[in-house]
Scaffold this active site. Structure first.
Site, PDB file in Angstrom:
ATOM      1  N   ARG A   7      38.331  83.779   7.252  1.00  0.00           N
ATOM      2  CA  ARG A   7      38.699  85.033   7.905  1.00  0.00           C
ATOM      3  C   ARG A   7      38.702  86.199   6.921  1.00  0.00           C
ATOM      4  O   ARG A   7      38.309  87.325   7.259  1.00  0.00           O
ATOM      5  CB  ARG A   7      40.056  84.882   8.593  1.00  0.00           C
ATOM      6  CG  ARG A   7      39.987  83.956   9.806  1.00  0.00           C
ATOM      7  CD  ARG A   7      41.348  83.684  10.418  1.00  0.00           C
ATOM      8  NE  ARG A   7      41.989  84.907  10.925  1.00  0.00           N
ATOM      9  CZ  ARG A   7      43.149  84.902  11.576  1.00  0.00           C
ATOM     10  NH1 ARG A   7      43.782  83.744  11.803  1.00  0.00           N
ATOM     11  NH2 ARG A   7      43.680  86.032  12.009  1.00  0.00           N
ATOM     12  N   TYR A  66      33.262 121.242  14.078  1.00  0.00           N
ATOM     13  CA  TYR A  66      34.368 122.103  13.668  1.00  0.00           C
ATOM     14  C   TYR A  66      34.861 121.659  12.299  1.00  0.00           C
ATOM     15  O   TYR A  66      34.832 120.478  11.968  1.00  0.00           O
ATOM     16  CB  TYR A  66      35.520 122.076  14.680  1.00  0.00           C
ATOM     17  CG  TYR A  66      36.140 120.715  14.903  1.00  0.00           C
ATOM     18  CD1 TYR A  66      37.267 120.305  14.193  1.00  0.00           C
ATOM     19  CD2 TYR A  66      35.613 119.844  15.843  1.00  0.00           C
ATOM     20  CE1 TYR A  66      37.848 119.060  14.409  1.00  0.00           C
ATOM     21  CE2 TYR A  66      36.181 118.594  16.069  1.00  0.00           C
ATOM     22  CZ  TYR A  66      37.291 118.212  15.351  1.00  0.00           C
ATOM     23  OH  TYR A  66      37.847 116.975  15.566  1.00  0.00           O
ATOM     24  N   PRO A  67      35.318 122.595  11.480  1.00  0.00           N
ATOM     25  CA  PRO A  67      35.956 122.240  10.208  1.00  0.00           C
ATOM     26  C   PRO A  67      37.461 122.091  10.400  1.00  0.00           C
ATOM     27  O   PRO A  67      38.040 122.654  11.343  1.00  0.00           O
ATOM     28  CB  PRO A  67      35.631 123.436   9.314  1.00  0.00           C
ATOM     29  CG  PRO A  67      35.593 124.589  10.270  1.00  0.00           C
ATOM     30  CD  PRO A  67      35.085 124.044  11.587  1.00  0.00           C
ATOM     31  N   MET A  68      38.101 121.342   9.511  1.00  0.00           N
ATOM     32  CA  MET A  68      39.551 121.174   9.587  1.00  0.00           C
ATOM     33  C   MET A  68      40.128 120.919   8.203  1.00  0.00           C
ATOM     34  O   MET A  68      39.407 120.532   7.279  1.00  0.00           O
ATOM     35  CB  MET A  68      39.921 120.031  10.529  1.00  0.00           C
ATOM     36  CG  MET A  68      39.467 118.668  10.069  1.00  0.00           C
ATOM     37  SD  MET A  68      40.332 117.315  10.901  1.00  0.00           S
ATOM     38  CE  MET A  68      42.004 117.540  10.259  1.00  0.00           C
ATOM     39  N   HIS A  89      45.841 107.598  14.330  1.00  0.00           N
ATOM     40  CA  HIS A  89      44.779 108.533  14.702  1.00  0.00           C
ATOM     41  C   HIS A  89      43.488 107.772  15.021  1.00  0.00           C
ATOM     42  O   HIS A  89      42.792 108.082  15.990  1.00  0.00           O
ATOM     43  CB  HIS A  89      44.569 109.503  13.543  1.00  0.00           C
ATOM     44  CG  HIS A  89      43.869 110.761  13.919  1.00  0.00           C
ATOM     45  ND1 HIS A  89      44.331 111.616  14.897  1.00  0.00           N
ATOM     46  CD2 HIS A  89      42.736 111.334  13.434  1.00  0.00           C
ATOM     47  CE1 HIS A  89      43.525 112.662  14.991  1.00  0.00           C
ATOM     48  NE2 HIS A  89      42.545 112.505  14.119  1.00  0.00           N
ATOM     49  N   GLN A 127      31.585 110.048  15.971  1.00  0.00           N
ATOM     50  CA  GLN A 127      31.968 111.157  15.101  1.00  0.00           C
ATOM     51  C   GLN A 127      31.572 110.891  13.652  1.00  0.00           C
ATOM     52  O   GLN A 127      31.549 109.745  13.204  1.00  0.00           O
ATOM     53  CB  GLN A 127      33.457 111.437  15.187  1.00  0.00           C
ATOM     54  CG  GLN A 127      34.353 110.414  14.529  1.00  0.00           C
ATOM     55  CD  GLN A 127      35.807 110.874  14.468  1.00  0.00           C
ATOM     56  OE1 GLN A 127      36.173 111.917  14.984  1.00  0.00           O
ATOM     57  NE2 GLN A 127      36.645 110.095  13.824  1.00  0.00           N
TER      58      GLN A 127
END
Length: 264
Positions: free
Chosen positions: A128, A157-159, A184, A197
């Site tokens: 595993r 978009y930038p962040m 997230h 993304q």
């Protein structure tokens, strides 16, 4: 003498170029001018990974996203497109970033320790762990050397992470940052098959810390994923967002026609 390729030690350069059409200059364009621009874009699509989008609104008319390991090639692309546009389409904004892996990814040793606490015994334990290490190696490779899908829509978009009093991302310890990013990530995985993304790093390269490019089939999914992710603590407390640009994928000849450069 040819210049040696300039390559990052890890990852690939990502260059977003945003153009606006100049109506006054567009009026002077001929079909030959439009064909020359389209042919320039086609040639570069055969050279590196180049995605073309006709964009909505006043921020830009065109978004080009290029990914390549040779930074010199990205710069030559910029020069060629600006030159072929001959002022009818002017470069209004750009964004430079670098593909990167995740610093919050669980290591194989950490995974082994987790299995040991669950009383997983040999030989299942080693099997595993080996499978986990292989999955993570593939995941990291795909992050560093992505091949973005030819989906119909894109949003860029930038962040940056916030640094404000108690909401200072960089004052958090590593386990807390990892917890927040794992939460997230779980939210984002709910859109598997609907949104892809690319988050590329730009600290020290551009004005924000990351550039985010989302690819989707459905306009509503672009809106939904950004809305849902803002409820995660990592975004709600610690994220600052720049301008959003959304576009529809086009071939080079479709693009020059849609922005009004291919005149009869």
């Amino acid at each position: 003498m040819a210049t040696e390729p300039l390559r990052p030690s890890q990852g690939q350069g990502v260059l977003h170029l945003f153009f606006r059409v100049d109506p006054a200059r567009r009026a002077d364009w001929t079909r030959d001018d439009a064909d020359a621009l389209a042919e320039t874009l086609e040639r570069w699509q055969q050279t590196l990974q180049l995605h073309l989008f006709s964009t909505f609104g006043h921020k830009a008319d065109v978004m080009l996203m290029a990914i390549d390991g040779d930074l010199g090639a990205l710069r030559r692309l910029q020069t060629d497109v600006v030159g072929a546009a001959a002022g009818a389409m002017t470069l209004s904004w750009s964004y430079l970033s670098l593909t990167e892996g995740s610093e919050y990814m669980q290591s194989a040793e950490e995974y082994r320790e987790e299995l040991v606490t669950k009383d997983v015994a040999e030989p299942d334990l080693s099997r595993r762990v080996d499978e986990f290490a292989e999955r993570m190696a593939t995941y990291t490779h795909d992050k560093l050397y992505p091949q973005m899908p030819p989906w119909e829509l894109a949003c860029f978009y930038p962040m940056s992470h916030r640094r404000d009093g108690d909401d200072n991302w960089y004052a958090l310890d590593f386990p807390e940052r990892r917890r927040l990013m794992h939460e997230h990530g779980r939210s984002g995985r709910a859109y598997t098959g609907r949104v892809v993304q690319l988050v590329s790093g730009s600290t020290g390269l551009d004005d924000w810390e990351w550039g985010v490019t989302l690819f989707a089939h459905d306009f509503a999914d672009l809106k939904s994923i950004v809305y849902q992710l803002r409820y995660d603590e990592a975004s709600a407390r610690f994220a600052e967002f720049g301008p959003f640009v959304v576009g529809m994928r086009r071939t080079p000849h479709e693009l020059v026609a849609e922005i009004g450069l291919a005149r009869a």
